[in-house]
Design a protein around this motif. Structure first.
Motif, PDB file in Angstrom:
ATOM      1  N   LEU A   1     -63.805  40.161 -13.983  1.00 39.16           N
ATOM      2  CA  LEU A   1     -64.320  38.859 -13.542  1.00 39.16           C
ATOM      3  C   LEU A   1     -63.148  37.902 -13.294  1.00 39.16           C
ATOM      4  O   LEU A   1     -63.150  37.146 -12.331  1.00 39.16           O
ATOM      5  CB  LEU A   1     -65.269  38.268 -14.584  1.00 39.16           C
ATOM      6  CG  LEU A   1     -66.627  38.954 -14.663  1.00 39.16           C
ATOM      7  CD1 LEU A   1     -67.325  38.620 -15.962  1.00 39.16           C
ATOM      8  CD2 LEU A   1     -67.487  38.564 -13.488  1.00 39.16           C
ATOM      9  N   GLN A   2     -62.143  37.977 -14.144  1.00 38.45           N
ATOM     10  CA  GLN A   2     -60.946  37.159 -13.952  1.00 38.45           C
ATOM     11  C   GLN A   2     -60.263  37.517 -12.633  1.00 38.45           C
ATOM     12  O   GLN A   2     -59.854  36.642 -11.878  1.00 38.45           O
ATOM     13  CB  GLN A   2     -59.972  37.356 -15.111  1.00 38.45           C
ATOM     14  CG  GLN A   2     -58.672  36.585 -14.947  1.00 38.45           C
ATOM     15  CD  GLN A   2     -57.725  36.795 -16.111  1.00 38.45           C
ATOM     16  OE1 GLN A   2     -58.148  37.156 -17.212  1.00 38.45           O
ATOM     17  NE2 GLN A   2     -56.452  36.587 -15.882  1.00 38.45           N
ATOM     18  N   LYS A   3     -60.177  38.798 -12.355  1.00 39.35           N
ATOM     19  CA  LYS A   3     -59.561  39.242 -11.104  1.00 39.35           C
ATOM     20  C   LYS A   3     -60.331  38.683  -9.899  1.00 39.35           C
ATOM     21  O   LYS A   3     -59.735  38.230  -8.927  1.00 39.35           O
ATOM     22  CB  LYS A   3     -59.530  40.770 -11.046  1.00 39.35           C
ATOM     23  CG  LYS A   3     -58.824  41.310  -9.844  1.00 39.35           C
ATOM     24  CD  LYS A   3     -58.743  42.816  -9.881  1.00 39.35           C
ATOM     25  CE  LYS A   3     -58.057  43.320  -8.633  1.00 39.35           C
ATOM     26  NZ  LYS A   3     -58.026  44.779  -8.595  1.00 39.35           N
ATOM     27  N   ALA A   4     -61.667  38.689  -9.973  1.00 39.54           N
ATOM     28  CA  ALA A   4     -62.489  38.164  -8.874  1.00 39.54           C
ATOM     29  C   ALA A   4     -62.395  36.642  -8.760  1.00 39.54           C
ATOM     30  O   ALA A   4     -62.750  36.073  -7.737  1.00 39.54           O
ATOM     31  CB  ALA A   4     -63.945  38.588  -9.058  1.00 39.54           C
ATOM     32  N   MET A   5     -61.891  35.992  -9.808  1.00 32.80           N
ATOM     33  CA  MET A   5     -61.683  34.540  -9.783  1.00 32.80           C
ATOM     34  C   MET A   5     -60.229  34.247  -9.417  1.00 32.80           C
ATOM     35  O   MET A   5     -59.593  33.357  -9.973  1.00 32.80           O
ATOM     36  CB  MET A   5     -62.052  33.926 -11.149  1.00 32.80           C
ATOM     37  CG  MET A   5     -63.523  33.991 -11.433  1.00 32.80           C
ATOM     38  SD  MET A   5     -64.090  33.560 -13.132  1.00 32.80           S
ATOM     39  CE  MET A   5     -62.938  32.389 -13.748  1.00 32.80           C
ATOM     40  N   GLU A   6     -59.710  35.045  -8.488  1.00 32.13           N
ATOM     41  CA  GLU A   6     -58.350  34.902  -7.973  1.00 32.13           C
ATOM     42  C   GLU A   6     -57.304  35.002  -9.079  1.00 32.13           C
ATOM     43  O   GLU A   6     -56.272  34.337  -9.039  1.00 32.13           O
ATOM     44  CB  GLU A   6     -58.205  33.597  -7.194  1.00 32.13           C
ATOM     45  CG  GLU A   6     -59.112  33.533  -5.986  1.00 32.13           C
ATOM     46  CD  GLU A   6     -59.072  32.208  -5.259  1.00 32.13           C
ATOM     47  OE1 GLU A   6     -58.452  31.234  -5.751  1.00 32.13           O
ATOM     48  OE2 GLU A   6     -59.674  32.138  -4.170  1.00 32.13           O
ATOM     49  N   GLY A   7     -57.607  35.812 -10.098  1.00 36.83           N
ATOM     50  CA  GLY A   7     -56.664  36.035 -11.181  1.00 36.83           C
ATOM     51  C   GLY A   7     -56.615  34.921 -12.207  1.00 36.83           C
ATOM     52  O   GLY A   7     -55.812  34.972 -13.141  1.00 36.83           O
ATOM     53  N   LYS A   8     -57.465  33.937 -12.062  1.00 35.44           N
ATOM     54  CA  LYS A   8     -57.465  32.803 -12.992  1.00 35.44           C
ATOM     55  C   LYS A   8     -58.329  33.133 -14.205  1.00 35.44           C
ATOM     56  O   LYS A   8     -59.480  33.518 -14.064  1.00 35.44           O
ATOM     57  CB  LYS A   8     -57.993  31.549 -12.301  1.00 35.44           C
ATOM     58  CG  LYS A   8     -57.143  31.134 -11.124  1.00 35.44           C
ATOM     59  CD  LYS A   8     -57.780  29.993 -10.377  1.00 35.44           C
ATOM     60  CE  LYS A   8     -56.942  29.674  -9.150  1.00 35.44           C
ATOM     61  NZ  LYS A   8     -57.580  28.727  -8.281  1.00 35.44           N
TER      62      LYS A   8
ATOM     63  N   ARG B   1     -67.850  36.746  -2.344  1.00 40.39           N
ATOM     64  CA  ARG B   1     -68.672  37.942  -2.525  1.00 40.39           C
ATOM     65  C   ARG B   1     -68.270  38.803  -3.725  1.00 40.39           C
ATOM     66  O   ARG B   1     -69.130  39.318  -4.444  1.00 40.39           O
ATOM     67  CB  ARG B   1     -68.611  38.758  -1.243  1.00 40.39           C
ATOM     68  CG  ARG B   1     -69.473  39.966  -1.259  1.00 40.39           C
ATOM     69  CD  ARG B   1     -69.434  40.650   0.060  1.00 40.39           C
ATOM     70  NE  ARG B   1     -69.545  42.087  -0.147  1.00 40.39           N
ATOM     71  CZ  ARG B   1     -69.396  42.970   0.779  1.00 40.39           C
ATOM     72  NH1 ARG B   1     -69.123  42.605   2.015  1.00 40.39           N
ATOM     73  NH2 ARG B   1     -69.525  44.237   0.522  1.00 40.39           N
ATOM     74  N   ASP B   2     -66.967  38.988  -3.953  1.00 39.28           N
ATOM     75  CA  ASP B   2     -66.530  39.853  -5.058  1.00 39.28           C
ATOM     76  C   ASP B   2     -67.073  39.354  -6.396  1.00 39.28           C
ATOM     77  O   ASP B   2     -67.586  40.133  -7.193  1.00 39.28           O
ATOM     78  CB  ASP B   2     -65.009  39.946  -5.116  1.00 39.28           C
ATOM     79  CG  ASP B   2     -64.426  40.775  -3.987  1.00 39.28           C
ATOM     80  OD1 ASP B   2     -65.192  41.522  -3.330  1.00 39.28           O
ATOM     81  OD2 ASP B   2     -63.211  40.677  -3.754  1.00 39.28           O
ATOM     82  N   LEU B   3     -66.980  38.060  -6.636  1.00 37.20           N
ATOM     83  CA  LEU B   3     -67.488  37.513  -7.890  1.00 37.20           C
ATOM     84  C   LEU B   3     -69.010  37.532  -7.910  1.00 37.20           C
ATOM     85  O   LEU B   3     -69.617  37.887  -8.927  1.00 37.20           O
ATOM     86  CB  LEU B   3     -66.972  36.092  -8.116  1.00 37.20           C
ATOM     87  CG  LEU B   3     -67.379  35.481  -9.463  1.00 37.20           C
ATOM     88  CD1 LEU B   3     -66.776  36.274 -10.616  1.00 37.20           C
ATOM     89  CD2 LEU B   3     -66.969  34.026  -9.541  1.00 37.20           C
ATOM     90  N   THR B   4     -69.636  37.205  -6.797  1.00 36.86           N
ATOM     91  CA  THR B   4     -71.095  37.198  -6.719  1.00 36.86           C
ATOM     92  C   THR B   4     -71.669  38.560  -7.083  1.00 36.86           C
ATOM     93  O   THR B   4     -72.638  38.658  -7.840  1.00 36.86           O
ATOM     94  CB  THR B   4     -71.559  36.783  -5.307  1.00 36.86           C
ATOM     95  OG1 THR B   4     -71.024  35.491  -5.007  1.00 36.86           O
ATOM     96  CG2 THR B   4     -73.075  36.742  -5.213  1.00 36.86           C
ATOM     97  N   GLU B   5     -71.054  39.623  -6.580  1.00 35.79           N
ATOM     98  CA  GLU B   5     -71.537  40.976  -6.859  1.00 35.79           C
ATOM     99  C   GLU B   5     -71.346  41.368  -8.323  1.00 35.79           C
ATOM    100  O   GLU B   5     -72.081  42.206  -8.834  1.00 35.79           O
ATOM    101  CB  GLU B   5     -70.844  41.978  -5.947  1.00 35.79           C
ATOM    102  CG  GLU B   5     -71.305  41.860  -4.509  1.00 35.79           C
ATOM    103  CD  GLU B   5     -70.571  42.791  -3.559  1.00 35.79           C
ATOM    104  OE1 GLU B   5     -69.567  43.434  -3.980  1.00 35.79           O
ATOM    105  OE2 GLU B   5     -70.979  42.868  -2.399  1.00 35.79           O
ATOM    106  N   LEU B   6     -70.387  40.753  -9.013  1.00 34.21           N
ATOM    107  CA  LEU B   6     -70.181  41.040 -10.433  1.00 34.21           C
ATOM    108  C   LEU B   6     -71.155  40.252 -11.313  1.00 34.21           C
ATOM    109  O   LEU B   6     -71.494  40.687 -12.399  1.00 34.21           O
ATOM    110  CB  LEU B   6     -68.748  40.694 -10.836  1.00 34.21           C
ATOM    111  CG  LEU B   6     -67.662  41.580 -10.251  1.00 34.21           C
ATOM    112  CD1 LEU B   6     -66.287  41.014 -10.595  1.00 34.21           C
ATOM    113  CD2 LEU B   6     -67.797  43.007 -10.764  1.00 34.21           C
ATOM    114  N   ILE B   7     -71.600  39.114 -10.828  1.00 30.19           N
ATOM    115  CA  ILE B   7     -72.467  38.251 -11.634  1.00 30.19           C
ATOM    116  C   ILE B   7     -73.945  38.527 -11.405  1.00 30.19           C
ATOM    117  O   ILE B   7     -74.719  38.594 -12.354  1.00 30.19           O
ATOM    118  CB  ILE B   7     -72.147  36.763 -11.361  1.00 30.19           C
ATOM    119  CG1 ILE B   7     -70.758  36.430 -11.913  1.00 30.19           C
ATOM    120  CG2 ILE B   7     -73.207  35.855 -11.969  1.00 30.19           C
ATOM    121  CD1 ILE B   7     -70.311  35.005 -11.674  1.00 30.19           C
TER     122      ILE B   7
END
Length: 96
Positions: free
Chosen positions: A11-18, A43-49
């Motif tokens: 999830l951190q990775k999908a949040m641009e590493g933050k 999309r990357d974060l949306t698909e994880l959540i």
């Protein structure tokens, strides 16, 4: 008000590493903060959540508000947040 969101592992990775981001809103619920993150990180974060078919959070996702699981809260995703609240997002973790 500012809400602190912490994402862990992929999830951190999908949040641009933050590992920590701030969401600023006049008023917010847990759901509104998640939606804001999805708009912000795409999309990357949306698909994880979210489940793709019903836009409800994935069963395996653990959402903590100030250290308390949102599923234990009366309003669950519609729980109102206050200035300085912290939302932590944990993906499934396996091991053995």
């Amino acid at each position: 008000m500012k809400i602190i969101v912490k994402g862990y592992f992929h999830l951190q990775k999908a949040m641009e590493g933050k590992s920590r981001v701030e969401v600023e809103k006049d008023t917010a619920t847990v759901r509104e903060v998640l939606d804001d993150l999805c708009r912000r990180f795409g999309r990357d974060l949306t698909e994880l959540i979210y489940h793709p078919d019903d836009q409800e959070p994935a069963d395996h996702l653990i959402i903590l508000v100030n250290g308390r699981n949102h599923m234990c809260m009366t309003h669950k995703l519609d729980t109102p947040l206050k200035d300085g609240d912290e939302v932590a997002l944990f993906p499934p973790i396996g091991g053995g």
